[in-house]
Design a protein around this motif. Structure first.
Motif, short mmCIF file in Angstrom:
data_model
loop_
_atom_site.label_atom_id
_atom_site.label_comp_id
_atom_site.label_asym_id
_atom_site.label_seq_id
_atom_site.Cartn_x
_atom_site.Cartn_y
_atom_site.Cartn_z
N ASN A 141 65.29 51.35 4.46
CA ASN A 141 64.20 51.15 5.43
C ASN A 141 63.39 52.42 5.64
OD1 ASN A 141 64.74 48.47 5.78
ND2 ASN A 141 65.85 48.73 7.72
N TRP A 142 64.09 53.56 5.75
CA TRP A 142 63.39 54.83 5.92
C TRP A 142 62.52 55.14 4.70
CZ3 TRP A 142 62.23 57.19 10.13
CH2 TRP A 142 63.06 57.11 11.24
N LYS A 143 63.07 54.90 3.51
CA LYS A 143 62.29 55.15 2.29
C LYS A 143 61.07 54.24 2.23
CE LYS A 143 65.96 56.94 -0.64
NZ LYS A 143 66.79 56.74 -1.83
N GLN A 144 61.24 52.98 2.61
CA GLN A 144 60.11 52.04 2.59
C GLN A 144 59.06 52.45 3.61
OE1 GLN A 144 59.92 49.47 0.37
NE2 GLN A 144 57.83 49.19 1.09
N LEU A 145 59.49 52.85 4.79
CA LEU A 145 58.56 53.30 5.82
C LEU A 145 57.81 54.54 5.36
CD1 LEU A 145 57.48 52.75 8.66
CD2 LEU A 145 59.30 54.22 9.54
N ASN A 146 58.51 55.44 4.69
CA ASN A 146 57.87 56.65 4.16
C ASN A 146 56.83 56.29 3.09
OD1 ASN A 146 57.43 59.41 3.93
ND2 ASN A 146 58.90 59.60 2.24
N GLN A 147 57.14 55.29 2.27
CA GLN A 147 56.16 54.85 1.27
C GLN A 147 54.93 54.25 1.93
OE1 GLN A 147 58.33 52.17 -1.26
NE2 GLN A 147 58.88 53.79 -2.71
N TYR A 148 55.11 53.49 2.99
CA TYR A 148 53.96 52.93 3.71
C TYR A 148 53.11 54.02 4.35
CZ TYR A 148 55.68 48.18 3.09
OH TYR A 148 56.08 46.99 2.55
#
Length: 129
Positions: free
Chosen positions: A6-13
């Motif tokens: 989730n943190w990685k996905q949020l960082n990508q967004y």
């Protein structure tokens, strides 16, 4: 999904958000700069035969930019909703808000379309004069 994903996905967004802001600003400056320069040249040299035809390229650019801004809005809304969902999943008190980018892209869509209509009116005024 686990917390790390989730943190990685949020960082990508967030990175995508920065990229979209950068791209939107550059396109705005590019399209409006070309349109303004060509329009000013046409107004100054309007007595030259077929000068109005030089407005075709900036009119096309502004219409393309307006269409591009319009077609990117659903993706921006999706990214905003996903960032909000990820923020809630991670129990964050605040999360990245994409509303400013969506508002700017909406304004850019309107501005570029209005610019194209204005140059089209200028073209008709020069050809009819």
């Amino acid at each position: 999904m686990d917390t790390e994903a989730n943190w990685k996905q949020l960082n990508q967004y967030i990175d995508l958000y920065k990229f979209h802001w950068d791209l939107a600003l550059k396109l705005c400056i590019f399209f409006l700069g070309i349109s303004g320069a060509v329009s000013a040249y046409v107004i100054k040299n309007q007595d030259v035969e077929y000068m109005g035809i030089s407005l075709v390229i900036p009119i096309g650019l502004c219409l393309f930019g307006s269409w591009l801004a319009h077609s990117s809005l659903p993706g921006l809304h999706l990214i905003r909703n996903e960032a909000q969902r990820l923020g809630e999943d991670l129990n964050l008190e605040s999360y990245p808000e994409f509303r400013s980018l969506i508002t700017f892209v909406n304004a850019l869509r309107f501005l570029l379309f209005t610019c194209a209509v204005g140059m089209l009116v200028l073209w008709f005024l020069i050809n009819c004069a």
